[in-house]
Design a protein around this motif. Structure first.
Motif, PDB file in Angstrom:
ATOM      1  N   TRP A 219       1.097  -1.303  -0.055  1.00 12.27           N
ATOM      2  CA  TRP A 219       0.106  -0.087   0.371  1.00 12.27           C
ATOM      3  C   TRP A 219       0.767   1.392   0.026  1.00 12.27           C
ATOM      4  O   TRP A 219       1.527   1.324   0.835  1.00 12.27           O
ATOM      5  N   MET A 220       0.288   2.813  -0.766  1.00 13.82           N
ATOM      6  CA  MET A 220       1.399   3.351  -1.069  1.00 13.82           C
ATOM      7  C   MET A 220       0.666   4.119  -1.336  1.00 13.82           C
ATOM      8  O   MET A 220      -0.065   4.545  -1.957  1.00 13.82           O
ATOM      9  N   LYS A 221       1.238   5.392  -1.329  1.00 12.19           N
ATOM     10  CA  LYS A 221       0.072   7.293  -1.372  1.00 12.19           C
ATOM     11  C   LYS A 221       0.543   7.266  -2.992  1.00 12.19           C
ATOM     12  O   LYS A 221       1.771   7.052  -3.993  1.00 12.19           O
ATOM     13  N   ASN A 222      -0.144   7.250  -3.730  1.00  9.66           N
ATOM     14  CA  ASN A 222      -0.379   8.471  -5.084  1.00  9.66           C
ATOM     15  C   ASN A 222       0.532   9.809  -5.362  1.00  9.66           C
ATOM     16  O   ASN A 222       0.239  10.029  -4.355  1.00  9.66           O
ATOM     17  N   ALA A 223       0.007  10.559  -6.414  1.00  2.41           N
ATOM     18  CA  ALA A 223       0.408  11.973  -6.625  1.00  2.41           C
ATOM     19  C   ALA A 223      -0.745  12.856  -5.612  1.00  2.41           C
ATOM     20  O   ALA A 223       0.206  13.827  -5.509  1.00  2.41           O
ATOM     21  N   ASP A 224      -1.737  12.173  -5.475  1.00  2.00           N
ATOM     22  CA  ASP A 224      -2.530  12.874  -5.147  1.00  2.00           C
ATOM     23  C   ASP A 224      -2.141  13.090  -3.189  1.00  2.00           C
ATOM     24  O   ASP A 224      -3.537  13.761  -2.528  1.00  2.00           O
ATOM     25  N   GLY A 225      -1.949  12.228  -3.176  1.00  2.00           N
ATOM     26  CA  GLY A 225      -1.662  11.689  -1.497  1.00  2.00           C
ATOM     27  C   GLY A 225      -2.815  10.699  -0.912  1.00  2.00           C
ATOM     28  O   GLY A 225      -2.836  10.467   0.272  1.00  2.00           O
ATOM     29  N   GLU A 226      -2.957  10.013  -1.634  1.00  2.00           N
ATOM     30  CA  GLU A 226      -4.070   8.653  -1.868  1.00  2.00           C
ATOM     31  C   GLU A 226      -3.974   7.482  -1.526  1.00  2.00           C
ATOM     32  O   GLU A 226      -2.748   6.996  -2.361  1.00  2.00           O
ATOM     33  N   LEU A 227      -3.961   6.913  -0.168  1.00  2.00           N
ATOM     34  CA  LEU A 227      -3.381   5.776  -0.332  1.00  2.00           C
ATOM     35  C   LEU A 227      -4.742   4.474  -1.236  1.00  2.00           C
ATOM     36  O   LEU A 227      -5.305   4.563  -1.247  1.00  2.00           O
ATOM     37  N   ILE A 228      -3.720   4.075  -1.939  1.00  2.00           N
ATOM     38  CA  ILE A 228      -3.977   2.449  -2.947  1.00  2.00           C
ATOM     39  C   ILE A 228      -2.956   1.509  -3.803  1.00  2.00           C
ATOM     40  O   ILE A 228      -1.836   1.526  -2.761  1.00  2.00           O
ATOM     41  N   HIS A 229      -3.598   0.569  -3.591  1.00  2.00           N
ATOM     42  CA  HIS A 229      -2.682  -0.794  -3.900  1.00  2.00           C
ATOM     43  C   HIS A 229      -2.025  -0.431  -4.939  1.00  2.00           C
ATOM     44  O   HIS A 229      -1.876   0.247  -5.978  1.00  2.00           O
ATOM     45  N   SER A 230      -0.174  -0.904  -4.428  1.00  2.00           N
ATOM     46  CA  SER A 230       1.133  -0.595  -5.513  1.00  2.00           C
ATOM     47  C   SER A 230       0.601  -1.919  -7.224  1.00  2.00           C
ATOM     48  O   SER A 230       1.050  -1.332  -8.106  1.00  2.00           O
ATOM     49  N   ARG A 231      -0.116  -2.629  -7.251  1.00  2.00           N
ATOM     50  CA  ARG A 231      -1.131  -3.066  -8.280  1.00  2.00           C
ATOM     51  C   ARG A 231      -0.878  -2.149  -8.846  1.00  2.00           C
ATOM     52  O   ARG A 231      -1.327  -2.653 -10.352  1.00  2.00           O
ATOM     53  N   ILE A 232      -2.454  -1.085  -8.439  1.00  2.00           N
ATOM     54  CA  ILE A 232      -1.900   0.362 -10.205  1.00  2.00           C
ATOM     55  C   ILE A 232      -1.661   1.516  -9.856  1.00  2.00           C
ATOM     56  O   ILE A 232      -2.062   2.514 -10.656  1.00  2.00           O
ATOM     57  N   SER A 233      -0.481   1.485  -9.018  1.00  2.00           N
ATOM     58  CA  SER A 233       0.548   2.778  -9.068  1.00  2.00           C
ATOM     59  C   SER A 233       1.254   2.594 -10.300  1.00  2.00           C
ATOM     60  O   SER A 233       1.581   1.802 -11.972  1.00  2.00           O
ATOM     61  N   GLU A 234       2.035   4.437 -10.561  1.00  2.00           N
ATOM     62  CA  GLU A 234       2.755   4.145 -11.674  1.00  2.00           C
ATOM     63  C   GLU A 234       4.131   3.409 -11.755  1.00  2.00           C
ATOM     64  O   GLU A 234       4.352   2.941 -12.569  1.00  2.00           O
ATOM     65  N   GLY A 235       4.797   3.016 -10.577  1.00  2.00           N
ATOM     66  CA  GLY A 235       5.742   2.404 -10.920  1.00  2.00           C
ATOM     67  C   GLY A 235       5.542   1.161 -10.598  1.00  2.00           C
ATOM     68  O   GLY A 235       6.412  -0.055 -12.141  1.00  2.00           O
ATOM     69  N   GLU A 236       4.660  -0.311 -10.972  1.00  2.00           N
ATOM     70  CA  GLU A 236       3.598  -1.023 -11.717  1.00  2.00           C
ATOM     71  C   GLU A 236       3.791  -0.635 -12.763  1.00  2.00           C
ATOM     72  O   GLU A 236       4.169  -2.153 -13.855  1.00  2.00           O
ATOM     73  N   ARG A 237       2.922   0.428 -13.169  1.00  2.00           N
ATOM     74  CA  ARG A 237       3.275   0.150 -14.620  1.00  2.00           C
ATOM     75  C   ARG A 237       4.678   0.646 -15.026  1.00  2.00           C
ATOM     76  O   ARG A 237       4.742  -0.187 -16.861  1.00  2.00           O
ATOM     77  N   ALA A 238       5.245   1.437 -14.754  1.00  2.00           N
ATOM     78  CA  ALA A 238       6.718   1.012 -15.983  1.00  2.00           C
ATOM     79  C   ALA A 238       7.161  -0.059 -15.590  1.00  2.00           C
ATOM     80  O   ALA A 238       7.880  -0.485 -16.059  1.00  2.00           O
ATOM     81  N   LYS A 239       6.984  -0.897 -14.211  1.00  2.00           N
ATOM     82  CA  LYS A 239       7.717  -2.240 -14.056  1.00  2.00           C
ATOM     83  C   LYS A 239       7.322  -3.581 -15.236  1.00  2.00           C
ATOM     84  O   LYS A 239       7.815  -3.829 -15.905  1.00  2.00           O
ATOM     85  N   LEU A 240       6.282  -2.964 -15.507  1.00  2.00           N
ATOM     86  CA  LEU A 240       5.410  -4.790 -16.849  1.00  2.00           C
ATOM     87  C   LEU A 240       6.094  -3.796 -18.088  1.00  2.00           C
ATOM     88  O   LEU A 240       5.771  -4.756 -18.645  1.00  2.00           O
ATOM     89  N   ALA A 241       5.889  -2.954 -18.183  1.00  2.00           N
ATOM     90  CA  ALA A 241       6.462  -1.775 -19.430  1.00  2.00           C
ATOM     91  C   ALA A 241       8.266  -2.739 -18.997  1.00  2.00           C
ATOM     92  O   ALA A 241       8.269  -3.058 -20.666  1.00  2.00           O
ATOM     93  N   TRP A 242       9.135  -2.398 -18.026  1.00  2.00           N
ATOM     94  CA  TRP A 242      10.345  -3.015 -18.395  1.00  2.00           C
ATOM     95  C   TRP A 242      10.156  -5.118 -18.993  1.00  2.00           C
ATOM     96  O   TRP A 242      10.396  -5.302 -19.571  1.00  2.00           O
ATOM     97  N   TYR A 243       9.087  -5.225 -18.411  1.00  2.00           N
ATOM     98  CA  TYR A 243       9.124  -7.029 -18.399  1.00  2.00           C
ATOM     99  C   TYR A 243       8.940  -7.598 -19.907  1.00  2.00           C
ATOM    100  O   TYR A 243       9.006  -7.794 -20.517  1.00  2.00           O
ATOM    101  N   ALA A 244       7.311  -6.180 -20.731  1.00  2.00           N
ATOM    102  CA  ALA A 244       7.245  -6.803 -21.753  1.00  2.00           C
ATOM    103  C   ALA A 244       7.974  -6.286 -22.773  1.00  2.00           C
ATOM    104  O   ALA A 244       8.345  -7.169 -23.987  1.00  2.00           O
TER     105      ALA A 244
END
Length: 472
Positions: A219-244
């Motif tokens: 669990w982490m904060k997004n750019a707006d300071g809201e608590l979100i699950h890491s699986r919908i974070s920008e870090g997850e997005r960048a990681k999946l792009a690297w995996y791809a």
């Protein structure tokens, strides 16, 4: 069925109310006594080593003034969890119960003791805990499993690393360069096909690479300071792009999604892939021995996760020992656990039997070829507290284990309430299905990300997030 267990508990508690106070814990004024009945998967009276090990623990306890008998309750390993549940529902409740799932429903009825105040009074056990044990007991105080966290350790052949002409990587950029240099590199006159593989899904990759993309907790904060699950974070997005990108270039074995752990290991031993992740400790040792067996002279090297961090789920132990509130032998149970955690107990637990698994010449202990077949039954103490004079692990395996200790960071996960089980399962299924679609190129992290986030929230992620925002 659980209602029946509750009734049994009430009856037993009524009987306990009329019993005298329990004897004091080890180290106090009174010695412990009583018979401890223990049920545990793979601890059986039909195994001579199990019986002999328990017998010598009894003898050691007696030498300390404790009159404690340990009775092994046989329960078949196949279908253990179901058979254990049936045994407990019948009213047969041992003093020490090893759970491998199914404990939460029982704990919710108040049937299992809070172990924290008991552990706090021990001489050795309290110090033998690993960092993740302490954190998990703080979140869920009913299970004790003093073993290393199942962190992942990346390994590769030493001669393959040399063949790439690169040094062992320490950053994500260096990892990317190494993985891309492996396909085509030759070892033993044969070119390696792929840089890395993980079985069935990306979980093993995530264990190593998540922190490099800023995913250090669930669990982490997004750019707006809201608590979100890491699986919908920008870090997850960048990681999946690297995996791809790794998948598209053949660096990530394209067959990973249909490969189980046996296929993964076979491809590693036969030189089809360069890097795999093994469970830190004994499993890495197995990889090392098997690689040398298949490829005489081959050595493995331990690689470092790029961020030097490994987040460990500390919401609860997934397995371990519990003490029912109905037992009359709490003091004896804690004397047993405390001895096993002690230096003398760990010598027995970790090294097996003198003359069989190791030999002694004065203060020098030497392993026999049977030591590798021995395993600790009850406790594997934190090496920062106690390390036996002879390690059954190879230096590489021991380094992998220590890496997990050095890089440990507690995740901020927690135990989900039963009413959210469907939401958790739905979100996880949606995530795993779509991760492969991203990695394989069917979906694009540029064009399809927002739809993925919306789908994950609808599949159960929104209910999870709403709950997390109330409890964290």
């Amino acid at each position: 069925m659980m209602k029946d267990l509750t009734i049994s508990r009430r009856a037993l508690l009524a009987g306990l109310a009329a019993t005298p106070a329990l004897a004091m814990l080890p180290g106090r004024a009174m010695a412990a006594s009583g018979t401890i009945r223990i049920v545990m998967k793979d601890l059986l009276t039909s195994n001579p080593e199990d019986v002999a090990h328990v017998a010598r623990i009894e003898e050691a306890l007696a030498a300390r003034g404790h009159d404690i008998k340990i009775e092994i309750i046989d329960l078949p390993s196949e279908g253990y969890a179901e058979k254990l549940n049936l045994m407990l529902l019948s009213g047969d409740v041992p003093d020490i119960i090893y759970f491998q799932g199914g404990d939460e429903q029982i704990a919710q009825q108040g049937v299992l003791k809070d172990l924290n105040p008991l552990i706090a009074k021990t001489e050795h056990l309290s110090k033998a805990l690993w960092p993740h044990n302490t954190a998990r007991l703080g979140n869920y105080p009913h299970l004790l499993y003093v073993y290393p966290a199942r962190t992942k350790a990346p390994v590769m052949r030493k001669d393959l690393l040399e063949a790439t002409g690169l040094s062992a990587p320490t950053s994500l950029e260096e990892w990317d360069a190494l993985l891309r240099a492996i396909p085509g590199a030759e070892i033993g006159g044969k070119a390696v096909k792929h840089g890395i593989i993980a079985p069935n899904n990306t979980a093993e990759l995530d264990a190593i690479f998540d922190p490099a993309f800023g995913i250090e907790q669930t669990w982490m904060k997004n750019a707006d300071g809201e608590l979100i699950h890491s699986r919908i974070s920008e870090g997850e997005r960048a990681k999946l792009a690297w995996y791809a990108s790794l998948f598209a270039d053949g660096v990530l074995d394209p067959e990973f999604i249909t490969s189980n752990w046996e296929v993964k290991e076979d491809k590693f031993y036969t030189g089809q892939v360069g890097v795999v992740m093994g469970t830190a400790g004994p499993v890495v040792g197995i990889y090392e021995a098997k690689m040398a067996q298949v490829n005489p002279g081959a050595e493995l090297v331990l690689l470092t996760p790029p961020a030097g961090i490994q987040a460990v789920d500390v919401s609860k132990e997934s397995r371990g020992f519990a003490i029912p509130v109905t037992t009359k032998n709490t003091d004896a149970i804690m004397a047993f656990f405390d001895f096993v955690a002690s230096p003398e107990g760990q010598l027995m637990e970790r090294l097996g039997f003198e003359g069989e698994h190791y030999t002694r010449d004065g203060d020098t202990l030497t392993a026999t070829d049977k030591l590798g077949a021995w395993y600790p039954r009850f406790i594997y103490a934190n090496p920062n507290y106690h390390q036996p004079p002879l390690s059954p692990l190879s230096p590489l395996a021991q380094s992998a284990l220590q890496q997990g200790v050095d890089f440990f960071r507690a995740d901020n996960t927690f135990v989900w309430s039963p009413d959210l089980a469907a939401a958790v399962d739905g979100a996880e299924t949606y995530y795993r299905t779509n991760v492969f679609r991203f990695v394989s190129g069917e979906l694009s992290t540029e064009n399809d990300w927002n739809a993925f986030v919306a789908g994950w929230l609808a599949a159960g992620g929104q209910a999870m997030t709403d709950h997390a925002r109330t409890v964290m």
